[in-house]
Design a protein around this motif. Structure first.
Motif, PDB file in Angstrom:
ATOM      1  N   SER A   1      16.388  42.334  18.484  1.00 46.10           N
ATOM      2  CA  SER A   1      16.132  40.948  18.098  1.00 46.10           C
ATOM      3  C   SER A   1      16.691  39.980  19.125  1.00 46.10           C
ATOM      4  O   SER A   1      16.365  38.807  19.119  1.00 46.10           O
ATOM      5  CB  SER A   1      16.746  40.665  16.732  1.00 46.10           C
ATOM      6  N   GLY A   2      17.546  40.486  20.017  1.00 44.11           N
ATOM      7  CA  GLY A   2      18.098  39.624  21.070  1.00 44.11           C
ATOM      8  C   GLY A   2      19.524  39.200  20.819  1.00 44.11           C
ATOM      9  O   GLY A   2      20.040  38.349  21.511  1.00 44.11           O
ATOM     10  N   LYS A   3      20.173  39.827  19.823  1.00 48.69           N
ATOM     11  CA  LYS A   3      21.523  39.349  19.501  1.00 48.69           C
ATOM     12  C   LYS A   3      22.551  39.691  20.574  1.00 48.69           C
ATOM     13  O   LYS A   3      23.387  38.860  20.927  1.00 48.69           O
ATOM     14  CB  LYS A   3      21.970  39.851  18.119  1.00 48.69           C
ATOM     15  N   SER A   4      22.442  40.907  21.133  1.00 51.04           N
ATOM     16  CA  SER A   4      23.363  41.262  22.210  1.00 51.04           C
ATOM     17  C   SER A   4      23.074  40.453  23.466  1.00 51.04           C
ATOM     18  O   SER A   4      23.989  40.061  24.191  1.00 51.04           O
ATOM     19  CB  SER A   4      23.263  42.752  22.542  1.00 51.04           C
ATOM     20  N   THR A   5      21.796  40.203  23.709  1.00 50.24           N
ATOM     21  CA  THR A   5      21.412  39.392  24.871  1.00 50.24           C
ATOM     22  C   THR A   5      21.965  37.980  24.738  1.00 50.24           C
ATOM     23  O   THR A   5      22.431  37.391  25.710  1.00 50.24           O
ATOM     24  CB  THR A   5      19.886  39.350  24.995  1.00 50.24           C
ATOM     25  N   LEU A   6      21.926  37.476  23.518  1.00 50.78           N
ATOM     26  CA  LEU A   6      22.479  36.146  23.274  1.00 50.78           C
ATOM     27  C   LEU A   6      23.966  36.131  23.630  1.00 50.78           C
ATOM     28  O   LEU A   6      24.456  35.228  24.306  1.00 50.78           O
ATOM     29  CB  LEU A   6      22.272  35.756  21.803  1.00 50.78           C
ATOM     30  N   LEU A   7      24.663  37.177  23.195  1.00 44.73           N
ATOM     31  CA  LEU A   7      26.098  37.266  23.486  1.00 44.73           C
ATOM     32  C   LEU A   7      26.348  37.334  24.992  1.00 44.73           C
ATOM     33  O   LEU A   7      27.292  36.735  25.503  1.00 44.73           O
ATOM     34  CB  LEU A   7      26.708  38.494  22.801  1.00 44.73           C
ATOM     35  N   LYS A   8      25.469  38.046  25.680  1.00 43.30           N
ATOM     36  CA  LYS A   8      25.663  38.170  27.131  1.00 43.30           C
ATOM     37  C   LYS A   8      25.377  36.854  27.842  1.00 43.30           C
ATOM     38  O   LYS A   8      25.922  36.596  28.905  1.00 43.30           O
ATOM     39  CB  LYS A   8      24.779  39.293  27.684  1.00 43.30           C
ATOM     40  N   ASN A   9      24.513  36.030  27.249  1.00 45.47           N
ATOM     41  CA  ASN A   9      24.325  34.697  27.796  1.00 45.47           C
ATOM     42  C   ASN A   9      25.559  33.844  27.550  1.00 45.47           C
ATOM     43  O   ASN A   9      25.994  33.104  28.420  1.00 45.47           O
ATOM     44  CB  ASN A   9      23.101  34.030  27.156  1.00 45.47           C
ATOM     45  N   ILE A  10      26.100  33.985  26.332  1.00 48.85           N
ATOM     46  CA  ILE A  10      27.270  33.173  26.003  1.00 48.85           C
ATOM     47  C   ILE A  10      28.471  33.571  26.859  1.00 48.85           C
ATOM     48  O   ILE A  10      29.294  32.752  27.218  1.00 48.85           O
ATOM     49  CB  ILE A  10      27.612  33.308  24.497  1.00 48.85           C
ATOM     50  N   SER A  11      28.543  34.864  27.202  1.00 49.15           N
ATOM     51  CA  SER A  11      29.696  35.300  27.997  1.00 49.15           C
ATOM     52  C   SER A  11      29.412  35.160  29.492  1.00 49.15           C
ATOM     53  O   SER A  11      30.150  35.691  30.306  1.00 49.15           O
ATOM     54  CB  SER A  11      30.074  36.730  27.641  1.00 49.15           C
ATOM     55  N   ASN A  12      28.329  34.473  29.850  1.00 46.50           N
ATOM     56  CA  ASN A  12      28.021  34.155  31.236  1.00 46.50           C
ATOM     57  C   ASN A  12      27.693  35.388  32.084  1.00 46.50           C
ATOM     58  O   ASN A  12      27.779  35.369  33.298  1.00 46.50           O
ATOM     59  CB  ASN A  12      29.177  33.387  31.876  1.00 46.50           C
ATOM     60  N   LEU A  13      27.344  36.467  31.412  1.00 43.93           N
ATOM     61  CA  LEU A  13      26.941  37.657  32.146  1.00 43.93           C
ATOM     62  C   LEU A  13      25.509  37.458  32.636  1.00 43.93           C
ATOM     63  O   LEU A  13      25.132  37.920  33.692  1.00 43.93           O
ATOM     64  CB  LEU A  13      27.034  38.864  31.214  1.00 43.93           C
ATOM     65  N   PHE A  14      24.720  36.764  31.818  1.00 44.89           N
ATOM     66  CA  PHE A  14      23.370  36.383  32.204  1.00 44.89           C
ATOM     67  C   PHE A  14      23.299  34.860  32.279  1.00 44.89           C
ATOM     68  O   PHE A  14      23.998  34.166  31.550  1.00 44.89           O
ATOM     69  CB  PHE A  14      22.342  36.858  31.159  1.00 44.89           C
ATOM     70  N   THR A  15      22.435  34.389  33.136  1.00 46.59           N
ATOM     71  CA  THR A  15      22.216  32.949  33.223  1.00 46.59           C
ATOM     72  C   THR A  15      20.900  32.626  32.527  1.00 46.59           C
ATOM     73  O   THR A  15      19.896  33.280  32.775  1.00 46.59           O
ATOM     74  CB  THR A  15      22.134  32.521  34.694  1.00 46.59           C
ATOM     75  N   PRO A  16      20.909  31.630  31.646  1.00 45.48           N
ATOM     76  CA  PRO A  16      19.688  31.321  30.893  1.00 45.48           C
ATOM     77  C   PRO A  16      18.547  30.888  31.802  1.00 45.48           C
ATOM     78  O   PRO A  16      18.787  30.326  32.874  1.00 45.48           O
ATOM     79  CB  PRO A  16      20.112  30.157  29.997  1.00 45.48           C
ATOM     80  N   ASP A  17      17.303  31.152  31.363  1.00 41.78           N
ATOM     81  CA  ASP A  17      16.144  30.679  32.107  1.00 41.78           C
ATOM     82  C   ASP A  17      16.040  29.165  31.991  1.00 41.78           C
ATOM     83  O   ASP A  17      15.730  28.464  32.939  1.00 41.78           O
ATOM     84  CB  ASP A  17      14.858  31.312  31.551  1.00 41.78           C
ATOM     85  N   SER A  18      16.272  28.705  30.765  1.00 36.86           N
ATOM     86  CA  SER A  18      16.327  27.262  30.578  1.00 36.86           C
ATOM     87  C   SER A  18      17.233  26.981  29.396  1.00 36.86           C
ATOM     88  O   SER A  18      17.590  27.877  28.646  1.00 36.86           O
ATOM     89  CB  SER A  18      14.932  26.684  30.326  1.00 36.86           C
ATOM     90  N   GLY A  19      17.628  25.725  29.263  1.00 37.64           N
ATOM     91  CA  GLY A  19      18.598  25.391  28.246  1.00 37.64           C
ATOM     92  C   GLY A  19      19.986  25.592  28.800  1.00 37.64           C
ATOM     93  O   GLY A  19      20.161  25.976  29.954  1.00 37.64           O
ATOM     94  N   ALA A  20      20.984  25.335  27.971  1.00 30.77           N
ATOM     95  CA  ALA A  20      22.350  25.421  28.480  1.00 30.77           C
ATOM     96  C   ALA A  20      23.319  25.775  27.373  1.00 30.77           C
ATOM     97  O   ALA A  20      23.018  25.626  26.182  1.00 30.77           O
ATOM     98  CB  ALA A  20      22.752  24.117  29.125  1.00 30.77           C
ATOM     99  N   ILE A  21      24.457  26.282  27.780  1.00 26.05           N
ATOM    100  CA  ILE A  21      25.530  26.593  26.847  1.00 26.05           C
ATOM    101  C   ILE A  21      26.749  25.781  27.275  1.00 26.05           C
ATOM    102  O   ILE A  21      27.091  25.746  28.463  1.00 26.05           O
ATOM    103  CB  ILE A  21      25.859  28.093  26.865  1.00 26.05           C
TER     104      ILE A  21
END
Lengths: 337, 429
Positions: free
Chosen positions: B42-62
């Protein structure tokens, strides 16, 4: 308390090993020179001593110094690669560095491309470029997404090394007049070393050492896994690249003068880790010294076993290091190292 | 309430084709204990990896404390946020103390000189996670739960304002699951730590967290208190499975009970509640007997001659058998016994047996049960198996005219139909 105690013993033991093997390496050779004469010849070149002074100062000392440099360089590079890739089976040879450097050096020898650029000799420079290109190639071949699985890394390294060996053989066939020089270089040898070899590689060597010293502590974090290292505040990609560049430069520098000397980069880091643990702040210096001592002694054997013939030292390190490594593998029970 | 983390119109994909996170807006307040739940992928782990700055979002911001996360130096970020990753396996013999001390890295100089403050923080983290006794042990010599506590200790040594955890209990036994969540709960309430945990365990999240975020296909499907999020409709829709939501009397929190589908009827079968009466002979029932036996149906066999190969097998499988002496004809008393079995059975199956005068009575008797469920197996037509000069064929035709009779041209379809029937007959509430 006990752990401190252990470090103390390890440091003392290593120092003693350096001094003793230094003396043994000075004394033994195609002709053995008594220790007393050796010491006299170091300080005076008068009368009877003149002959010995030349042997000791111009032949043995630079050779001992170079063997120490080469040995420590290979061991350091081994520790760094094993750490960055997080796998104990990696060494500068498996990764393809020496194949890359070797191919480049073969080109230089066969096509006479060696010249001096300002102060820097071009042989290590070519070796470095060849090595770096190879590492980049292997690294990118092995990359799956953002990760570098150990298995693909090793396979890519082995495959690339094979192809480069083929290229090198082809170049050698074309340049048959230099064949002997290239072959001897390939077998790994320190014969005919002079101080100029050392001054030739030292700048590259020291430059490569900088990131290794600078990021020694960060390498510990990388061992925790790249994600964890990231979460602990490390710019993983940057540090990894600098470490690999440093280790490649050091390897390229020593390979340029010594040819391919195997197993030091694989075995010495293991021994050092057994002695002092995985903390790179202690592991790196210890591995460097052990690697230096190991090659110093191996080269002593290479010089003195079958005088006046010289055995390429790569043969000796492989014969000593190989069985020891197999012993380590068999003994190893747990998954950790 | 002070806002700590704000996610604004976050989009992320690994490649350009598949969007993993499809516009998520979310704000996490200080001291919240939030769980991100959702099905696999569903993307929950991916969301966490965005929040932990492991991934950079395509758009939007944290934003962390109103600062764009991607612009914070890794070091500074590590002082504010620590992460417990999913995989905590290590292949290195660092001691527990060394590992927890690595949590101090964001505060240390280049070569990791240890200051008094570092030692204090490490001791505190070891004490909080109750891992002091392991300090000199290798991480790999610890159990899964202990190891997880050490990694949490390392995260605490970072002295963070917010702690992120990715499936912290996914490979742990329930006692460790409780232990870890008790610890998190304590840290949240007593140490005022903001905690965001990704979990696939709905009930664990429900019991411990103050807020749940249900993610489905890269979007927030529902968010709020466990009572608001864990409803039968929400879960049914997101997980596409039927559940019941009950209440834990002790905590007042909802808990989700899985409603097994077909599996629920198995106990009925296990009790051999579904009874089949098989009419066969001469080996024609062997495979059916075997299959019925494996499926745990209650089997009885209609009048068989002793010594017949079907009779042998039925006896070995412990079926009830109405039998007669070899080569003898079926008598009225045998038929009486057989009638009882037919009446008891939920289903009568007639295998593809040849009919002679010796066993014709089996068929004849069945014509008396016009409202019984009868399955006939017929790959070859009855005419080929009729050695009574048309009598059997006539009876067969009579059976075919009954409303409850069904004909199957293959064993597989027959068996499937029986399974379906059995499942419906079982005690499925």
């Amino acid at each position: 308390m006990q752990i401190k105690h252990k470090y103390f013993i390890v440091i003392l033991g290593t120092l003693a090993a350096v001094i003793i093997s230094f003396i043994i390496a000075l004394v033994h050779g195609s002709t053995d020179i008594p220790l007393r004469t050796v010491i006299q010849a170091l300080f005076s070149a008068e009368g009877d001593l003149a002959r010995y002074a030349i042997i000791i100062r111009r032949i043995r000392l630079p050779r001992i110094a170079l063997s120490f440099l080469v040995g420590s360089g290979l061991a350091l590079a081994g520790v760094v690669f094993q750490g960055v890739i997080r796998n104990p089976m990696v060494d500068p040879y498996i990764v393809g560095i020496s194949a890359g450097a070797g191919t480049a050096v073969t080109f230089v020898i066969v096509y006479n491309l060696s010249f001096s650029l300002f102060y820097f000799s071009t042989i290590p420079l070519f070796a470095f470029v060849g090595a770096l290109l190879t590492v980049m190639l292997v690294y990118n071949l092995a990359r799956v997404g953002s990760k570098i699985p150990v298995m693909t890394f090793l396979l890519a390294g082995v495959a690339t090394a094979f192809m480069l060996d083929a290229v090198r053989s082809f170049v050698m066939v074309l340049g048959t007049q230099d064949l002997q020089r290239v072959v001897f270089w390939l077998m790994g040898s320190l014969s005919g070393t002079s101080w100029s070899d050392i001054t030739m590689i030292l700048p590259y060597y020291l430059l490569g050492l900088l990131p290794i010293i600078f990021f020694a502590n960060d390498l510990n974090l990388i061992l925790m896994g790249e994600e964890s290292a990231h979460h602990l505040g490390l710019n993983v990609e940057k540090v990894k690249k600098l470490l690999i560049a440093g280790a490649t430069l050091v390897t390229a520098a020593v390979v340029a003068v010594s040819g391919s000397i195997g197993f030091i980069g694989l075995v010495v880091p293991h021994i050092a880790r057994l002695l002092i643990g995985p903390d790179h702040r202690k592991l790196l210096p210890l591995a460097a010294v052990l690697g230096g001592v190991f090659l110093m002694l191996s080269d002593m054997l290479a010089r003195s076993l079958l005088p006046p013939l010289e055995i390429p030292v790569g043969i000796i390190t492989a014969l000593v290091g190989g069985p020891y490594f197999i012993y380590l593998l068999r003994r190893r029970k747990s998954e950790s190292w | 309430m002070i806002e700590m983390l704000e996610i604004e119109k976050l989009k992320f994909s690994y490649d350009d084709k598949n969007t993993i996170i499809d516009e998520i807006n979310l704000a996490i307040n200080q001291q919240e204990f939030t769980a991100i739940i959702g099905p696999n992928g569903s993307g929950k782990s991916t969301l966490l990896k965005n929040i932990s700055n492991l991934f950079t979002p395509d758009s939007g911001a944290i934003y962390l404390n109103s600062k764009n996360l991607n612009r914070i130096q890794p070091r500074e970020l590590a002082q504010k946020m620590s992460v417990v990753p999913q995989d905590t396996n290590l292949s290195f013999n660092f001691t527990v103390y060394d590992i927890v001390m690595m949590g101090r890295h964001p505060y240390q100089g280049r070569w990791g000189r240890v200051q008094d403050r570092d030692r204090e923080k490490v001791e505190e983290a070891l004490a909080l996670t109750d891992t002091r006794q392991f300090r000199d042990r290798d991480l790999n010599s610890l159990s899964g739960g202990e190891r997880q506590r050490v990694i949490i200790a390392r995260a605490l040594a970072q002295d963070p304002e917010i702690l992120l955890l990715d499936e912290p209990t996914s490979s742990l036994d329930i006692n460790y699951q409780r232990e870890i969540f008790d610890l998190l709960s304590y840290l949240n309430q007593e140490k005022n730590l903001t905690i965001l945990v990704v979990s696939h365990d709905l009930n664990l999240s429900s019991q411990y967290c103050s807020r749940l975020i249900l993610i489905d296909r890269g979007r927030i499907f529902a968010g709020g208190s466990p009572q608001e999020v864990l409803t039968e409709e929400n879960i049914g829709q997101v997980y596409q499975t039927e559940v019941k939501v009950r209440q834990n009397y002790l905590t007042g929190r909802p808990y989700v009970v899985l409603m097994p589908g077909r599996a629920e009827c198995v106990p009925a079968r296990l009790q051999q509640d579904f009874k089949i009466h098989l009419i066969s002979g001469g080996g024609t029932g062997q495979e059916l007997l075997q299959q019925f036996y494996e499926r745990n149906y209650h089997i009885s066999c209609g009048v068989l001659n002793q010594g017949d190969s079907d009779w042998e097998l039925a006896r070995r499988l412990g079926c009830e058998i109405v039998d007669i002496a070899p080569f003898s004809y079926i008598e009225e008393s045998d038929l009486q016994r057989n009638r009882e079995k037919i009446e008891e059975a939920d289903l009568v199956v007639v295998a593809e047996l040849p009919f002679g005068h010796g066993n014709l009575k089996n068929l004849e008797q069945l014509t008396g049960f016009s409202d019984k469920q009868i399955f006939l197996l017929q790959e070859k037509s009855i005419a080929e198996r009729d050695y009574t000069g048309g009598q059997a064929a006539k009876l067969w035709q009579q059976l075919l005219d009954f409303p409850m009779t069904r004909v199957f041209t293959g064993q597989q379809q027959l068996l499937e139909q029986i399974d379906e029937m059995a499942d419906q007959t079982g005690d499925c509430s």
